[in-house]
Design an enzyme around this catalytic site. Structure first.
Site, PDB file in Angstrom:
ATOM      1  N   ASP A  25       6.827  -9.258  17.789  1.00  0.00           N
ATOM      2  CA  ASP A  25       7.908  -8.860  16.889  1.00  0.00           C
ATOM      3  C   ASP A  25       7.610  -7.434  16.407  1.00  0.00           C
ATOM      4  OD1 ASP A  25      10.276  -9.996  15.132  1.00  0.00           O
ATOM      5  OD2 ASP A  25       9.034  -8.751  13.830  1.00  0.00           O
ATOM      6  N   LEU A  26       8.563  -6.516  16.620  1.00  0.00           N
ATOM      7  CA  LEU A  26       8.350  -5.113  16.288  1.00  0.00           C
ATOM      8  C   LEU A  26       8.339  -4.914  14.778  1.00  0.00           C
ATOM      9  CD1 LEU A  26      10.653  -3.391  18.936  1.00  0.00           C
ATOM     10  CD2 LEU A  26       8.255  -4.033  19.136  1.00  0.00           C
ATOM     11  N   ASP A  52      14.539  -7.652  17.959  1.00  0.00           N
ATOM     12  CA  ASP A  52      13.318  -6.905  18.267  1.00  0.00           C
ATOM     13  C   ASP A  52      12.177  -7.858  18.623  1.00  0.00           C
ATOM     14  OD1 ASP A  52      13.048  -8.026  15.796  1.00  0.00           O
ATOM     15  OD2 ASP A  52      12.218  -6.263  14.809  1.00  0.00           O
TER      16      ASP A  52
END
Length: 462
Positions: A329-330, A372
């Protein structure tokens, strides 16, 4: 003369008539076979489209649920809603932000008694009761959320007036503040009204021409090319319908006249049918492959990822010891997306996908789940030290600066790691365990990786 007549008659009955009957039988058999083949192709194509339609709705719902969870898992939101109700903050950070980020038509906040304390409808904040606008399944989705683990979001299709709407309901809970109880009783509700234009966009993405709402008694709809919305609204007499692919019809239009006109074309026609059948099958496979890929990055999506993961785990049971799954997960992506625009966010996601591809082995798989979130599957890897090294390499690679729209931006990444068979023997279980490990990584300050089964909670720092 009579002998000639008898000889002619014998020749007719012994040669001509059998040939005529054989030819007729071949033509009838070929025609029957052609009709069967055309029917089979059409049935297969429509069945595949029905599966893709259900996958499209499921993927869309999960993406909306992820968005609702992100907004519901927020300390500032808990303070602004539970501690000291701050209407301007809620209106700007949930109502308007939901429309700007996800194109939402409506959003709501419900208190523990399911009363609407905030609404965003028609681009205006207020306190319009959600149940006055949403029906036919909304109460059931709210009840599922409250009866669940009080952490996960739920989603489903409901009626919004005369239109269909995808609803995601997520519990409001703190993200960092561990002194507060996780269960506040409040819910964040995101609503994406599936207008005709919205359905058309989904149809274009998943190769479902003219995707639309249709009544059950609409005679223009092929009964095979429609699906019921969901269990919550199964009592309604409306369906999602589309214009089905009919490769068999084209086959009949092309090959049927040739069979009727001439026997000489029989062999050539057989070759043509085989070639046409192969081309139709190729087109169906191509359509399925496109529907299983993320439209932005070209990476596999959730549906294709789970299919590959289950096949891989089953294959490794009799060969190598296991498979590792990293859930990424960004960190900081939302700030880039909000600050520089969606085009910059899309370009950044494409660059992240390219960097992930550059780190993969030939047998590894990278996928985008939506937003993301990414997943990397590494078959045959169970050694923790090697996985820590690979996680560190991913963190370092993705945190390097990016140039998007003539601007340099920086993001980070948090990683949750699960390993089969220790953490699960099914693809969905492994993905869930990696997601739980990702939550631990996020809670540790981001930019780290966590193993689900690591009781010591060892951290891989970026």
């Amino acid at each position: 003369m009579p002998r000639q007549i008898d000889a002619t008659r014998q020749f007719f009955f012994r040669v001509i008539l059998p040939l005529v009957l054989l030819t007729a039988l071949l033509l009838v058999g070929s025609a029957g076979g052609l009709i069967w083949l055309a029917n089979y192709q059409t049935e297969t194509a429509i069945s595949e489209q029905a599966r893709l339609a259900r996958a499209a709705i499921d993927v869309h719902g999960k993406a909306l649920a992820k968005g609702a969870s992100d907004y519901g898992h927020w300390d500032e939101a808990v303070v602004a809603i539970v501690d000291n109700f701050d209407f301007p903050w809620i209106d700007g950070n949930i109502g308007h932000a939901g429309e700007d980020s996800y194109g939402l038509a409506m959003s709501f906040v419900l208190d523990p008694e399911n009363r609407t304390v905030y609404s965003y409808v028609d681009k205006k904040g207020g306190a319009v009761d959600a149940r006055s606008l949403l029906s036919n399944g909304f109460n059931e989705i709210v009840a599922r959320t409250r009866g669940g683990d009080r952490v996960s979001a739920t989603f489903g299709l409901v009626s919004a007036g005369n239109e269909l709407a995808m609803v995601a309901v997520a519990p409001l809970r703190p993200f960092v503040d561990k002194t507060r109880p996780q269960d506040t009783g409040y819910l964040v509700v995101f609503v994406d009204v599936l207008t005709a234009a919205r359905l058309a966009d989904l149809g274009n993405t998943y190769l479902l021409p003219n995707l639309r709402l249709a009544d059950i008694d609409d005679e223009s709809v092929d009964p095979r090319a429609r699906i019921r919305f969901s269990d919550e609204i199964k009592a309604t007499a409306r369906y999602l319908a589309w214009d089905p692919a009919r490769p068999g019809d084209a086959l009949l239009r092309t090959a049927g006249p040739i069979l009727v006109i001439t026997l000489c074309a029989f062999v050539a026609l057989s070759v043509f049918v085989l070639r046409y059948s192969g081309e139709a099958a190729r087109l169906i496979r191509s359509s399925e492959a496109r529907a299983m890929r993320d439209a932005l990055t070209g990476l596999p999506n959730r549906v294709l990822l789970l299919d590959r993961l289950d096949r891989l785990i089953g294959h490794l049971k009799s060969r190598q010891p296991g498979v590792a799954l990293m859930y990424l997960d960004l960190d900081g992506f939302k700030a880039v997306n909000d600050g520089h625009g969606h085009a910059a966010g899309d370009e950044l996601l494409c660059q992240v996908a390219e960097r992930l591809r550059s780190l993969l082995r030939e047998q590894d798989t990278a996928a985008r789940l939506g937003g993301d979130e990414f997943v990397v599957v590494m078959p045959g890897l169970t050694n923790r030290d090697e996985l820590r090294t690979r996680a560190s390499r991913i963190i370092e690679t993705l945190r390097s600066p990016y140039r998007v729209t003539d601007t340099v931006v920086e993001i980070g990444v948090s990683i949750g790691i699960a390993v089969s068979p220790t953490d699960g023997r099914e693809g969905a279980d492994l993905l869930q365990k990696a997601d739980q490990a990702l939550y631990l990584a996020k809670s540790s300050g981001k930019g780290t990786a966590r193993f689900h089964s690591d009781k010591a909670l060892q951290v891989v720092g970026g």
